[in-house]
Design a protein around this motif. Structure first.
Motif, mmCIF file in Angstrom:
data_model
loop_
_atom_site.group_PDB
_atom_site.id
_atom_site.type_symbol
_atom_site.label_atom_id
_atom_site.label_comp_id
_atom_site.label_asym_id
_atom_site.label_seq_id
_atom_site.Cartn_x
_atom_site.Cartn_y
_atom_site.Cartn_z
ATOM 1 N N SER A 297 6.691 9.373 17.458
ATOM 2 C CA SER A 297 6.086 9.587 18.770
ATOM 3 C C SER A 297 6.975 10.514 19.590
ATOM 4 C CB SER A 297 5.897 8.259 19.501
ATOM 5 O OG SER A 297 7.156 7.625 19.707
ATOM 6 N N GLY A 298 6.443 11.027 20.691
ATOM 7 C CA GLY A 298 7.188 11.972 21.503
ATOM 8 C C GLY A 298 8.443 11.392 22.121
ATOM 9 N N ASP A 299 8.446 10.081 22.377
ATOM 10 C CA ASP A 299 9.635 9.445 22.951
ATOM 11 C C ASP A 299 10.573 8.879 21.890
ATOM 12 O OD1 ASP A 299 8.172 7.292 22.045
ATOM 13 O OD2 ASP A 299 7.739 6.484 24.040
ATOM 14 N N GLY A 300 10.182 8.969 20.608
ATOM 15 C CA GLY A 300 11.030 8.523 19.525
ATOM 16 C C GLY A 300 11.097 7.020 19.342
ATOM 17 N N ARG A 301 10.257 6.263 20.022
ATOM 18 C CA ARG A 301 10.313 4.800 19.943
ATOM 19 C C ARG A 301 9.374 4.224 18.887
ATOM 20 N NH1 ARG A 301 10.288 3.067 26.391
ATOM 21 N NH2 ARG A 301 12.267 4.121 26.930
ATOM 22 N N GLU A 302 8.407 5.004 18.457
ATOM 23 C CA GLU A 302 7.405 4.492 17.530
ATOM 24 C C GLU A 302 7.189 5.494 16.395
ATOM 25 O OE1 GLU A 302 4.526 1.808 20.435
ATOM 26 O OE2 GLU A 302 4.061 3.928 20.109
ATOM 27 N N ILE A 303 6.635 4.956 15.306
ATOM 28 C CA ILE A 303 6.211 5.774 14.171
ATOM 29 C C ILE A 303 4.767 5.406 13.850
ATOM 30 C CG2 ILE A 303 6.488 6.134 11.689
ATOM 31 C CD1 ILE A 303 9.448 5.818 12.005
ATOM 32 N N VAL A 304 3.931 6.408 13.653
ATOM 33 C CA VAL A 304 2.561 6.164 13.221
ATOM 34 C C VAL A 304 2.459 6.573 11.763
ATOM 35 C CG1 VAL A 304 1.779 8.435 13.994
ATOM 36 C CG2 VAL A 304 0.113 6.603 13.694
ATOM 37 N N ALA A 305 1.720 5.793 10.989
ATOM 38 C CA ALA A 305 1.606 6.020 9.549
ATOM 39 C C ALA A 305 0.154 5.926 9.119
ATOM 40 C CB ALA A 305 2.453 5.015 8.775
ATOM 41 N N GLY A 306 -0.229 6.790 8.165
ATOM 42 C CA GLY A 306 -1.527 6.703 7.508
ATOM 43 C C GLY A 306 -1.329 6.196 6.094
ATOM 44 N N THR A 307 -2.153 5.264 5.649
ATOM 45 C CA THR A 307 -1.885 4.555 4.400
ATOM 46 C C THR A 307 -3.047 4.635 3.427
ATOM 47 O OG1 THR A 307 -2.818 2.364 4.942
ATOM 48 C CG2 THR A 307 -0.661 2.904 5.875
ATOM 49 N N GLY A 308 -2.739 4.263 2.182
ATOM 50 C CA GLY A 308 -3.764 4.145 1.156
ATOM 51 C C GLY A 308 -4.581 2.887 1.284
ATOM 52 N N ASP A 309 -4.267 2.064 2.274
ATOM 53 C CA ASP A 309 -5.030 0.853 2.553
ATOM 54 C C ASP A 309 -6.127 1.116 3.581
ATOM 55 O OD1 ASP A 309 -5.508 -1.925 2.204
ATOM 56 O OD2 ASP A 309 -4.443 -2.362 4.051
ATOM 57 N N HIS A 310 -6.446 2.413 3.786
ATOM 58 C CA HIS A 310 -7.487 2.841 4.728
ATOM 59 C C HIS A 310 -7.111 2.528 6.172
ATOM 60 C CE1 HIS A 310 -10.593 2.049 1.238
ATOM 61 N NE2 HIS A 310 -9.529 2.754 0.851
ATOM 62 N N PHE B 225 0.850 -1.184 0.000
ATOM 63 C CA PHE B 225 0.000 0.000 0.000
ATOM 64 C C PHE B 225 0.885 1.233 0.000
ATOM 65 C CE2 PHE B 225 0.286 -2.012 4.189
ATOM 66 C CZ PHE B 225 1.090 -1.089 4.858
ATOM 67 N N ALA B 226 0.274 2.377 -0.227
ATOM 68 C CA ALA B 226 0.985 3.656 -0.201
ATOM 69 C C ALA B 226 0.957 4.218 1.211
ATOM 70 C CB ALA B 226 0.340 4.637 -1.172
ATOM 71 N N VAL B 227 2.038 4.871 1.611
ATOM 72 C CA VAL B 227 2.101 5.575 2.893
ATOM 73 C C VAL B 227 1.994 7.070 2.617
ATOM 74 C CG1 VAL B 227 3.509 6.108 4.903
ATOM 75 C CG2 VAL B 227 3.454 3.780 4.020
#
Length: 667
Positions: A355-368, A347-349
């Motif tokens: 995140s504020g602590d730098g441990r995670e990444i949140v992503a929104g995708t073309g896969d809904h 899918f597309a990102v």
């Protein structure tokens, strides 16, 4: 639209292809298929349309399209595909029962149109709005405007009466401005006496120091929030590709910009007025463009995405030339998940955030879907697929906590996720009020206030305490109040705008244009603007800065600042629109500690290139005695290019290839 293309090579006997091409008749695969099976004696092609019940009862009514074998058009609503036919390409022979053994090309295609093809061109996501708003009468003369530039959009229903825009100034916004949450409140005495609060007067009262400590601090804050950057550009950084995003780091010491050439360029901005080139990183297997980028809180890593399910994680250290680390968001312990619009795995990102602590990444995708990726374990720890369309923007609600997430989608909703209570994998609540898809979402960092930009040409401020419950949200279709226009090509039909009947936003901002691309919006920073404003890029080449009561605080005209700052190549004048200098400000970033704004834009002749422009507060002066002077032009590595400034001052056109090649060599 008509077709005159030749058939593809191979694939069956083409006995009459040469005759058809020589005669100029139109070739179509359906005709070739019929000709290939002309001698077949089975009854697979037998067809006689059964009369509809209405036709039997009303024999005088118009017949269905496929009942007329001589009709040379394929009917798809307002789309007509016309095919040329041989004189003998009509109903063929008949069997003993009197039924035709073959059908004409037109009949076959009209049958397909009435079933599969017609569904391909139709839109099923629209449901009528409440009674009294929609008028189902149509005017055929306005079909082009309703269907958009390609004629493939859904038919837009007429609305009765003038547009019902929100009140400006907003009462709720004025309360917020006076609450102190967004900037210092203006002095009541000055307002009552209608005194003009100039910058010089504020400096004088601060220097006199006649106020107490509390009032003194308030006066300093009020000075900061009046320093809105102006139109003249301190620097114009030119790229040979469109710029899609650019942001300062939280401490203001770092700036990055993303371009369509799959490069992210980084700059040292510890001195916000005198940048230094830092480093460039690539996306080695990008698709179309770099869609987004995010900087880790410690400024050590940059994560950036493309229309792929892979995120690149690159070190920002200029001495580190190693390849970026690739993060596969589609991988799970049970296998790869998600499919793109073509049915392929992945899918597309569209959006990424640390995140504020730098441990995670949140992503929104073309896969809904919304995906939370753990950088330590290198795998997705959360994947939510509740949206009904692409997720164009995501962000964390609180800089100190990774629990609250926001996501904005083309289904016209902003959804709130609380990771501490997701046993049913449902959102904690929904922000409803936009009538078109979302292009961006930004949090104030306090876990309470959020803004969003939308293709309905509005930006909205939301309060977490006023979000809609999921139980109420399930009772209606949020995406049923839009016009369905194509924001990439069509202007927004403003006379069709009506507020969402379930709007739960606090303030609505209007004036900027969210067209052609996913325009971004932001809160102004507390250090350099006292959190007084919200601002957005715009398709018309400006940055709009709004007060919290929805009134316009100021504009930065990037198009005016960069006009003719790049020579025009005369050999492209054969294209009529090539002589038009166009600017679309896709993203803007306010420096956290100085009255400086950086704008990343599609910019140039027909928006074919890009710029990153630096705008500072200079009391609207067009000249600066300091060094370097205002309006200097640079390449992507901040090397001065005097030829560009000359072109801007003289509006030069390069007449021959030698001059153009010499200018390119200077870059």
């Amino acid at each position: 639209m008509s077709s005159s293309t030749s058939p593809p090579a191979g694939g069956g006997d083409r006995r009459d292809d040469s005759r058809q091409r020589a005669s100029g008749d139109t070739w179509h695969p359906a005709r070739a298929w019929l000709e290939d099976h002309e001698g077949d004696e089975d009854d697979d092609m037998e067809f006689e349309p059964e009369p509809e019940a209405d036709e039997e009862e009303n024999p005088d009514d118009d017949e269905e399209v496929f009942d007329d074998p001589s009709d040379p058009e394929l009917h798809l609503g307002n789309i007509h595909i016309e095919f040329a036919m041989d004189e003998n390409d009509q109903i063929g022979g008949r069997n003993q029962a009197g039924r035709p053994t073959r059908v004409s090309t037109t009949q076959l295609l009209n049958i397909l149109a009435s079933g599969g093809l017609r569904q391909m061109f139709s839109y099923h996501g629209f449901t009528p709005s409440p009674a009294g708003i929609i008028d189902d009468s149509y005017d055929d003369d306005d079909d082009e405007a309703e269907f958009g530039i390609l004629g493939l959009g859904r038919r837009v229903p007429r609305r009765r009466g003038p547009p019902q825009y929100p009140k400006v100034p907003s009462d709720e916004g004025m309360k917020l401005m006076r609450s102190g949450t967004f900037g210092a409140d203006s002095n009541y005495t000055d307002e009552r006496m209608k005194r003009k609060k100039s910058f010089a007067a504020n400096i004088m009262w601060r220097e006199l120091g006649i106020h107490g400590n509390g009032l003194q601090r308030s006066k300093v804050r009020s000075i900061a929030q009046d320093l809105i950057p102006g139109t003249p550009a301190d620097k114009i950084i030119h790229y040979d590709a469109k710029c899609y995003s650019g942001q300062f780091s939280d401490d203001g010491n770092f700036f990055f910009s993303c371009a369509q050439d799959f490069k992210v360029r980084m700059y040292d901005t510890s001195n916000p007025y005198e940048w230094k080139y830092y480093k460039t990183v690539d996306y080695p297997f990008g698709s179309w463009t770099i869609t987004d980028a995010t900087l880790s809180p410690d400024n050590r890593f940059l994560a950036y995405s493309s229309l792929r399910d892979l995120i690149c994680l690159a070190p920002t250290d200029p001495a580190d030339s190693s390849d970026p680390t690739v993060l596969d968001l589609s991988y799970t312990p049970t296998g790869r998940v998600g499919h793109d619009i073509f049915g392929r795995s992945g899918f597309a990102v569209w959006s990424v955030r640390f995140s504020g602590d730098g441990r995670e990444i949140v992503a929104g995708t073309g896969d809904h879907s919304v995906i939370v990726y753990d950088l330590e374990t290198r795998q997705s720890v959360l994947r939510i697929r509740n949206h009904e369309d692409d997720v164009n923007a995501v962000c964390f609600g609180d800089t100190s906590s990774p629990h609250i997430l926001y996501s904005g989608s083309d289904d016209s909703t902003v959804r709130v996720w609380d990771r501490r209570s997701m046993g049913d994998r449902r959102e904690a609540g929904v922000f409803v009020g936009h009538t078109e898809g979302l292009t961006y979402v930004d949090s104030n960092g306090d876990g309470r206030y959020v803004i969003s930009n939308s293709k309905d040409q509005t930006m909205k401020l939301w309060d977490l305490r006023k979000m809609m419950s999921t139980a109420k949200f399930d009772t209606f279709q949020a995406a049923s109040y839009g016009t369905g226009f194509d924001y990439r090509f069509d202007p927004y039909p403003e006379d069709f705008y009506y507020p969402h009947p379930h709007d739960c936003s606090v303030v609505t901002f209007r004036g900027h244009k969210v067209l052609r691309t996913l325009i971004r919006c932001h809160f102004s920073p507390p250090g350099s603007s006292d959190s007084r404003y919200v601002y957005s890029g715009s398709e018309d080449g400006k940055i709009f800065v709004y007060n919290l009561d929805a009134t316009l605080a100021g504009t930065i005209d990037v198009r005016k600042a960069t006009h003719y700052s790049r020579p025009h190549r005369r050999r492209n004048q054969a294209v009529s629109y090539a002589d038009d200098w166009k600017t679309c400000v896709r993203d803007a970033s306010w420096h956290p500690n100085a009255p400086v704004m950086a704008a990343t834009s599609w910019n140039g002749w027909n928006c074919s290139t890009g710029t990153c422009t630096l705008h500072s507060w200079n009391n609207n002066s067009l000249r600066d005695e300091g060094d370097p002077p205002i309006g200097e032009c640079y390449d992507s590595q901040l090397k001065a290019v005097p030829e560009l400034k000359e072109a801007a001052e003289n509006e030069q056109y390069l007449d021959n290839e030698a001059e153009w090649d010499a200018w390119e060599a200077a870059l």
